[in-house]
Design an enzyme around this catalytic site. Structure first.
Site, mmCIF file in Angstrom:
data_model
loop_
_atom_site.group_PDB
_atom_site.id
_atom_site.type_symbol
_atom_site.label_atom_id
_atom_site.label_comp_id
_atom_site.label_asym_id
_atom_site.label_seq_id
_atom_site.Cartn_x
_atom_site.Cartn_y
_atom_site.Cartn_z
ATOM 1 N N CYS A 1 -67.364 40.874 -10.709
ATOM 2 C CA CYS A 1 -66.870 40.000 -11.770
ATOM 3 C C CYS A 1 -67.372 40.523 -13.114
ATOM 4 O O CYS A 1 -68.535 40.910 -13.233
ATOM 5 C CB CYS A 1 -67.388 38.575 -11.539
ATOM 6 S SG CYS A 1 -66.880 37.397 -12.818
ATOM 7 N N HIS B 1 -59.754 34.283 -7.250
ATOM 8 C CA HIS B 1 -60.981 34.541 -8.001
ATOM 9 C C HIS B 1 -60.825 34.036 -9.435
ATOM 10 O O HIS B 1 -61.719 33.379 -9.990
ATOM 11 C CB HIS B 1 -61.292 36.054 -7.998
ATOM 12 C CG HIS B 1 -62.477 36.474 -8.815
ATOM 13 N ND1 HIS B 1 -63.613 37.018 -8.265
ATOM 14 C CD2 HIS B 1 -62.687 36.448 -10.159
ATOM 15 C CE1 HIS B 1 -64.485 37.284 -9.241
ATOM 16 N NE2 HIS B 1 -63.940 36.965 -10.403
ATOM 17 N N GLU B 2 -59.652 34.297 -10.038
ATOM 18 C CA GLU B 2 -59.446 33.896 -11.446
ATOM 19 C C GLU B 2 -59.226 32.394 -11.575
ATOM 20 O O GLU B 2 -59.703 31.774 -12.525
ATOM 21 C CB GLU B 2 -58.271 34.675 -12.053
ATOM 22 C CG GLU B 2 -58.419 36.206 -12.024
ATOM 23 C CD GLU B 2 -59.780 36.705 -12.489
ATOM 24 O OE1 GLU B 2 -60.247 37.720 -11.947
ATOM 25 O OE2 GLU B 2 -60.410 36.066 -13.359
ATOM 26 N N HIS C 1 -62.417 30.651 -11.730
ATOM 27 C CA HIS C 1 -63.058 30.666 -13.051
ATOM 28 C C HIS C 1 -62.633 29.467 -13.899
ATOM 29 O O HIS C 1 -63.459 28.888 -14.605
ATOM 30 C CB HIS C 1 -62.718 31.954 -13.824
ATOM 31 C CG HIS C 1 -63.619 33.118 -13.525
ATOM 32 N ND1 HIS C 1 -64.984 33.065 -13.648
ATOM 33 C CD2 HIS C 1 -63.338 34.378 -13.122
ATOM 34 C CE1 HIS C 1 -65.516 34.231 -13.321
ATOM 35 N NE2 HIS C 1 -64.530 35.051 -12.998
HETATM 36 C C1 LIG Z 1 -69.523 44.205 -5.019
HETATM 37 N N1 LIG Z 1 -68.503 45.126 -4.642
HETATM 38 C C2 LIG Z 1 -67.484 45.379 -5.487
HETATM 39 O O1 LIG Z 1 -67.329 44.811 -6.537
HETATM 40 C C3 LIG Z 1 -66.492 46.355 -5.009
HETATM 41 C C4 LIG Z 1 -66.918 47.639 -4.645
HETATM 42 C C5 LIG Z 1 -65.955 48.574 -4.200
HETATM 43 C C6 LIG Z 1 -64.599 48.214 -4.099
HETATM 44 C C7 LIG Z 1 -64.190 46.915 -4.441
HETATM 45 C C8 LIG Z 1 -62.731 46.544 -4.263
HETATM 46 C C9 LIG Z 1 -65.145 45.981 -4.893
HETATM 47 N N2 LIG Z 1 -64.771 44.692 -5.288
HETATM 48 C C10 LIG Z 1 -63.993 44.479 -6.396
HETATM 49 N N3 LIG Z 1 -63.495 45.545 -7.066
HETATM 50 C C11 LIG Z 1 -62.665 45.270 -8.099
HETATM 51 N N4 LIG Z 1 -62.108 46.308 -8.789
HETATM 52 C C12 LIG Z 1 -62.224 47.658 -8.284
HETATM 53 C C13 LIG Z 1 -62.237 48.672 -9.383
HETATM 54 N N5 LIG Z 1 -61.096 48.458 -10.277
HETATM 55 C C14 LIG Z 1 -60.836 49.507 -11.193
HETATM 56 C C15 LIG Z 1 -61.905 50.166 -11.820
HETATM 57 C C16 LIG Z 1 -61.635 51.208 -12.727
HETATM 58 C C17 LIG Z 1 -60.314 51.587 -12.999
HETATM 59 C C18 LIG Z 1 -59.257 50.937 -12.372
HETATM 60 C C19 LIG Z 1 -59.520 49.889 -11.474
HETATM 61 CL CL1 LIG Z 1 -58.191 49.076 -10.700
HETATM 62 C C20 LIG Z 1 -61.028 47.131 -10.850
HETATM 63 C C21 LIG Z 1 -61.067 46.080 -9.787
HETATM 64 N N6 LIG Z 1 -62.364 44.019 -8.514
HETATM 65 C C22 LIG Z 1 -62.907 43.005 -7.795
HETATM 66 N N7 LIG Z 1 -62.565 41.756 -8.141
HETATM 67 C C23 LIG Z 1 -62.881 40.611 -7.289
HETATM 68 S S1 LIG Z 1 -61.405 39.586 -7.431
HETATM 69 C C24 LIG Z 1 -61.241 40.005 -9.162
HETATM 70 C C25 LIG Z 1 -61.570 41.507 -9.178
HETATM 71 C C26 LIG Z 1 -62.029 41.980 -10.557
HETATM 72 O O2 LIG Z 1 -61.214 42.313 -11.380
HETATM 73 N N8 LIG Z 1 -63.362 42.030 -10.766
HETATM 74 C C27 LIG Z 1 -63.824 42.509 -12.026
HETATM 75 N N9 LIG Z 1 -63.735 43.196 -6.740
HETATM 76 NI NI NI Z 2 -64.688 37.028 -12.360
#
Ligand SMILES: CNC(=O)c1cccc(C)c1Nc1nc(N2CCN(c3ccccc3Cl)CC2)nc(N2CSC[C@H]2C(=O)NC)n1
Ligand code: NI
Length: 187
Positions: A114, A157-158, A161
């Protein structure tokens, strides 16, 4: 333009408030905010922009994370499969509402991150695998869409929030990596 400096972090009371519904059709101010939220997500996923602006990657953002306690979320999930453009989702939702959800549950195999949480919180965040969501768009048109898997996880998730819920509220402290039978793990 939104940068990480505009995003409030855990401990800020606005993240625990229940956000207010916005008037429909959305005001010009709320439309502009939605556009900026979506642009932030796109920038955060662009290697050059993210580097230049020092942005953390995200696929979802909720107005309370900008200290705006309104029921507005933006999601920009790139479609992993160019043949299936509908596999991604890119939109701003005003007054989103989960109308129904599957009994089937799902979680991200790597846990959730997040933008308002500057630490890794290990553990499975178990959510509904499929949801039906209603929301209004920037023009005030009502939509009712069905989401599944990653798109469903992100939107839940959103929506959490705007209800003052953080992803780690769902993690079982005693057994964070415990998984009940039947929970779909999304890699
Ligand atoms: C603790 N382990 C982890 O976080 C985790 C660890 C590994 C994999 C995942 C999949 C994890 N989990 C997770 N990874 C994401 N991203 C992966 C990277 N990506 C991204 C980053 C950079 C460029 C383009 C992109 Cl696309 C952005 C999105 N996003 C979310 N969430 C939870 S739901 C809302 C969403 C969110 O936007 N969070 C900020 N979770
Ligand atoms: Ni969040």
């Amino acid at each position: 333009m939104i940068t990480m400096d505009d995003i409030i972090r855990e401990g800020h009371p606005t993240l625990r408030a229940v956000a207010k519904e916005v008037p429909i059709p959305p005001t010009a101010e709320d439309v502009e905010l939605g556009k900026e939220m979506l642009q932030f997500l796109k920038n955060s996923q662009d290697p050059e922009k993210a580097e230049e602006l020092q942005l953390r990657g995200g696929v979802g953002l909720a107005a309370p994370q900008l200290d705006v306690s309104k029921r507005i979320i933006a999601v920009h999930v790139p479609s992993v499969d160019p043949e299936k453009p509908e596999s991604g989702i890119s939109t701003v939702m005003y007054n989103p509402k989960v109308l129904s959800h599957s009994v089937q549950e799902a979680c991200l195999g790597e846990g959730e991150g997040c933008l308002s949480v500057d630490r890794e919180v290990p553990g499975y965040v178990v959510r509904a695998a499929r949801i039906t969501v209603s929301y209004f768009d920037a023009e005030g048109e009502k939509h009712k869409i069905r989401l599944k898997n990653y798109n469903a996880i992100v939107v839940q998730h959103e929506i959490d929030h705007i209800n003052g819920i953080m992803f780690y509220d769902h993690i079982d402290e005693k057994n964070p990596l415990q998984l009940k039978d039947g929970v779909l793990v999304i890699e």
